[in-house]
Every structure is written in C-alpha cells, then in structure tokens.
Motif scaffolding. Structure first.
Motif, PDB file in Angstrom:
ATOM      1  N   ARG A  59       0.843  -1.209   0.000  1.00 23.20           N
ATOM      2  CA  ARG A  59       0.000   0.000   0.000  1.00 23.20           C
ATOM      3  C   ARG A  59       0.875   1.254   0.000  1.00 23.20           C
ATOM      4  O   ARG A  59       0.599   2.217  -0.727  1.00 23.20           O
ATOM      5  N   LEU A  60       1.916   1.253   0.805  1.00 19.26           N
ATOM      6  CA  LEU A  60       2.815   2.399   0.860  1.00 19.26           C
ATOM      7  C   LEU A  60       3.544   2.588  -0.466  1.00 19.26           C
ATOM      8  O   LEU A  60       3.743   3.722  -0.916  1.00 19.26           O
ATOM      9  N   ALA A  61       3.964   1.479  -1.082  1.00 24.38           N
ATOM     10  CA  ALA A  61       4.704   1.561  -2.345  1.00 24.38           C
ATOM     11  C   ALA A  61       3.879   2.203  -3.445  1.00 24.38           C
ATOM     12  O   ALA A  61       4.429   2.779  -4.394  1.00 24.38           O
ATOM     13  N   ALA A  62       2.550   2.114  -3.324  1.00 22.25           N
ATOM     14  CA  ALA A  62       1.683   2.702  -4.345  1.00 22.25           C
ATOM     15  C   ALA A  62       1.629   4.221  -4.241  1.00 22.25           C
ATOM     16  O   ALA A  62       1.240   4.902  -5.201  1.00 22.25           O
ATOM     17  N   THR A  63       2.037   4.766  -3.105  1.00 27.68           N
ATOM     18  CA  THR A  63       1.941   6.212  -2.906  1.00 27.68           C
ATOM     19  C   THR A  63       3.297   6.878  -2.664  1.00 27.68           C
ATOM     20  O   THR A  63       3.408   8.099  -2.817  1.00 27.68           O
ATOM     21  N   VAL A  64       4.307   6.096  -2.274  1.00 32.40           N
ATOM     22  CA  VAL A  64       5.626   6.669  -1.980  1.00 32.40           C
ATOM     23  C   VAL A  64       6.521   6.515  -3.211  1.00 32.40           C
ATOM     24  O   VAL A  64       6.843   5.381  -3.600  1.00 32.40           O
ATOM     25  N   PRO A  65       6.933   7.607  -3.837  1.00 29.33           N
ATOM     26  CA  PRO A  65       7.824   7.496  -5.002  1.00 29.33           C
ATOM     27  C   PRO A  65       9.147   6.833  -4.619  1.00 29.33           C
ATOM     28  O   PRO A  65       9.630   6.970  -3.496  1.00 29.33           O
ATOM     29  N   LYS A  66       9.705   6.074  -5.543  1.00 30.89           N
ATOM     30  CA  LYS A  66      11.014   5.437  -5.370  1.00 30.89           C
ATOM     31  C   LYS A  66      11.021   4.417  -4.224  1.00 30.89           C
ATOM     32  O   LYS A  66      12.025   4.242  -3.544  1.00 30.89           O
ATOM     33  N   MET A  67       9.883   3.784  -3.992  1.00 30.38           N
ATOM     34  CA  MET A  67       9.817   2.711  -3.001  1.00 30.38           C
ATOM     35  C   MET A  67       9.452   1.411  -3.704  1.00 30.38           C
ATOM     36  O   MET A  67       8.580   1.386  -4.580  1.00 30.38           O
ATOM     37  N   ARG A  68      10.146   0.325  -3.340  1.00 35.15           N
ATOM     38  CA  ARG A  68       9.914  -0.989  -3.933  1.00 35.15           C
ATOM     39  C   ARG A  68       9.686  -2.022  -2.832  1.00 35.15           C
ATOM     40  O   ARG A  68      10.125  -1.837  -1.691  1.00 35.15           O
ATOM     41  N   VAL A  69       9.018  -3.113  -3.183  1.00 39.69           N
ATOM     42  CA  VAL A  69       8.773  -4.201  -2.236  1.00 39.69           C
ATOM     43  C   VAL A  69       9.222  -5.508  -2.872  1.00 39.69           C
ATOM     44  O   VAL A  69       8.887  -5.799  -4.030  1.00 39.69           O
ATOM     45  N   LEU A  70       9.996  -6.284  -2.118  1.00 36.11           N
ATOM     46  CA  LEU A  70      10.456  -7.586  -2.568  1.00 36.11           C
ATOM     47  C   LEU A  70      10.044  -8.655  -1.570  1.00 36.11           C
ATOM     48  O   LEU A  70       9.958  -8.396  -0.371  1.00 36.11           O
ATOM     49  N   ASP A  71       9.784  -9.860  -2.063  1.00 33.98           N
ATOM     50  CA  ASP A  71       9.532 -11.008  -1.194  1.00 33.98           C
ATOM     51  C   ASP A  71      10.837 -11.768  -0.990  1.00 33.98           C
ATOM     52  O   ASP A  71      11.593 -12.002  -1.952  1.00 33.98           O
ATOM     53  N   ASN A  72      11.091 -12.162   0.233  1.00 40.76           N
ATOM     54  CA  ASN A  72      12.313 -12.874   0.592  1.00 40.76           C
ATOM     55  C   ASN A  72      11.969 -14.298   1.028  1.00 40.76           C
ATOM     56  O   ASN A  72      11.693 -14.540   2.208  1.00 40.76           O
ATOM     57  N   PRO A  73      11.978 -15.249   0.110  1.00 41.69           N
ATOM     58  CA  PRO A  73      11.601 -16.623   0.464  1.00 41.69           C
ATOM     59  C   PRO A  73      12.546 -17.280   1.460  1.00 41.69           C
ATOM     60  O   PRO A  73      12.166 -18.239   2.129  1.00 41.69           O
TER      61      PRO A  73
END
Length: 332
Positions: A59-73
């Motif tokens: 949700r934050l990544a959709a509004t914060v520029p230059k933010m990414r989300v990765l999954d860490n298996p």
C-alpha cells in the motif's frame, strides 16, 4: 560537506522485515523525505510476514515514489539484504541498512553519507542504544546499555568517531559489498560481524561515527530474549569456526557461563562444583544492586536477571554450535 556532494551519490535504503506491521509505516514515513534528499530508493524486503506487513508495504509503495517491495523466500535478514543489492545495487553507490525494529534521527542517512564521503570509508557503522517500555523490556534495555550486558562493546556503549573492526551496520559501499560477496546466508545471526571480518581481510575500512546513532527496542519477555541471544551465540561460533579466529577476552567471560551452569549440577557430589556458578550469579546480582543504589536505577536488579539470561543463552548457543558434529565441515 556540501548538500550537493551528499545528494550526488545514489543510495539504496533497505529494510528487511518479518512481522513488523506495528513499526513499518511510521518508519517509512520518517524516511520518506530522505528519498528525495539523497537521491535514494527505499526497498522493503519481507520474509513472509503473516501480520499484514506485506499488505502495508505494498500500500505504501503505491503512494511513496522510489519505493519498492520484494519477497524474501529465505526469510533471514542476510538474504534480504543480498536480494535487494542483487536487484538494485548496480544502480546505486551506497547501501543503507535500516532495522524495522528501531528509531532513527531525521538526519540519520545524510550523516552516514557525509561521513562516508569525508573519510573514504567502505562501511560506516553506528552505536546502538536500547530503550524499553514495559518493565522487563526497560530492565533489558538497562542491561544491554551497561557493561554487564554489552561487555564494553563500543557499538553498544558509544565512542568518539574512529576506525573500527565492527559496529552496528548502517552504511556500506555497494562496490565493496559485492566485491567480498555480500552477507553469508548460512548465518541466521552474527552475519554483520562475519561480513566485517571478510571486509577488513580484503583491505576495506570501517568507520564508526559518533555523529549519529539508532535506538533499538529489545525483546519484551524472557523467552524471546533467550532465543535471540542463543542465536547470537550460534552465529558467533560459526564465525570463529569459519575463519579459525579466537574469541576476545570480552567474549571469553560469558562463554564460560553455560559450562559453569552445567557443572553446578555436580554439587550433589561436591559443593565445590557450585562455587563458579554462585560467584557468577553473585557478581551479576551485585552489579544490579550497584545500579539500583549507586545509579539510583530501580531496574538494576531485574537488569541483572536479563543480563544473566543473555549470558547463559549466548554461551549455550555458542557451545551448541561448536559441539554439533555437523559443524566439523564449515564452508570456507
């Protein structure tokens, strides 16, 4: 150091997290101004959270520029940092590691970059102060901020800025990080000290800055604290086994706690077997009493209990790893 100099480098800010729903959004909001100030990218690397952390991050990544989300298996922090560097490192100059379970000054990242540029350091580390809220957590914070709990470690106690061999990881030059192979993902704890050893062996330099620090919130009850320090002990043992190095005096003293505690069971045969254990317990409780009376700290006695848990868990974890027959072959 000019504003333009600090802003001219590209920073990769990484937050490895697992079940940090309570802390993540305030931390991201705090870091948001830094993203434009330092030409930075923020990456949240989630290790499979089940408390809504991933949903908050996306949700934050959709509004914060230059933010990414990765999954860490792989779930662990060392793998999270490596993954972020693999994905985005080539586009950035510095890596800044942020712990989700902490609080940072507003200018934290800027100070790290300024010190890196001024000193030419390949890594900038900081001191860490612990703060608690509940009774046990406050007592544990007192213990971890004292010589009884930290053994005088400069990254716990704080010191003047200086070249160091280890500290709480904050900023790393990505070129150096990649050159030494990043974190060793076989380490579930103590990966920072193991990395620092290899970094210096390769000729790179570590700078401990006194210009900034971070606040960490310790475990709030005895069992999680025991598990944490048991893991720290195992990680430290793996470090020694891998590099054939030796513990320092600061580490040798708590290292003997688990054998001393085990030896106390022989008191059924001779009372002398209990003497080392009793001396250790009396020394810890005496230090706690001194904190209560000499420093007027009401958490002193309970802090001594927290320190004893940390000592025993760290020692038990260390010997658990050393005596594990499977560790006779340790990857180089």
């Amino acid at each position: 150091m000019t504003v333009d100099a600090a802003a001219s480098v590209r920073c990769l800010i990484v937050i490895p997290c697992l079940n940090e729903a309570r802390y993540l959004e305030p931390l991201v909001r705090q870091l948001e101004p830094t993203l434009s100030d330092l030409n930075a990218t923020l990456v949240i690397v989630d290790g499979g959270s089940t408390d809504g952390t991933r949903e908050i991050a996306r949700r934050l990544a959709a509004t914060v520029p230059k933010m990414r989300v990765l999954d860490n298996p792989k779930r662990i922090q060392s793998a999270a940092i490596n993954l972020a560097v693999d994905m985005f490192g080539v586009e950035h100059d510095y890596l800044i590691r942020i712990d989700a379970h902490g609080t940072y000054p507003q200018d934290y990242c800027r100070v790290l970059v300024e010190d890196a540029l001024e000193t030419g350091a390949d890594s900038v580390v900081v001191a860490m102060q612990t703060v608690g809220f509940g009774t046990f957590q406050k007592a544990t914070a007192v213990a971890q901020n004292s010589v009884l709990g930290n053994g005088g470690a400069k990254h716990r106690a704080g010191a003047q800025s200086h070249w160091a061999d280890h500290g709480h990881h904050a900023l790393m030059r990505i070129a150096a990080f990649r050159a030494v192979g990043g974190y060793d993902e076989t380490f579930t704890a103590n990966e920072d000290a193991e990395y620092d050893y290899r970094l210096q062996q390769a000729g790179y330099r570590i700078w401990m800055t006194a210009r900034t620090s971070m606040i960490y919130y310790p475990r709030a009850s005895a069992l999680p604290l025991f598990k944490q320090y048991f893991g720290y002990g195992r990680g430290r043992a793996r470090n020694f086994l891998k590099h054939r190095s030796r513990p320092s005096l600061r580490q040798l003293l708590p290292l003997m706690v688990a054998p001393v505690a085990a030896g106390a069971f022989l008191a059924a045969l001779t009372w002398i077997a209990a003497v080392p254990f009793v001396l250790w317990a009396v020394a810890c409780m005496g230090y706690g009493a001194w904190m209560a009376l000499g420093q007027r700290n009401p958490y002193g006695p309970l802090a001594a209990v927290s320190a004893m848990i940390m000592h025993f868990a760290w020692s038990a974890g260390f010997w658990r790893e050393v005596l594990d027959i499977r560790q006779r072959r340790v990857p180089a």
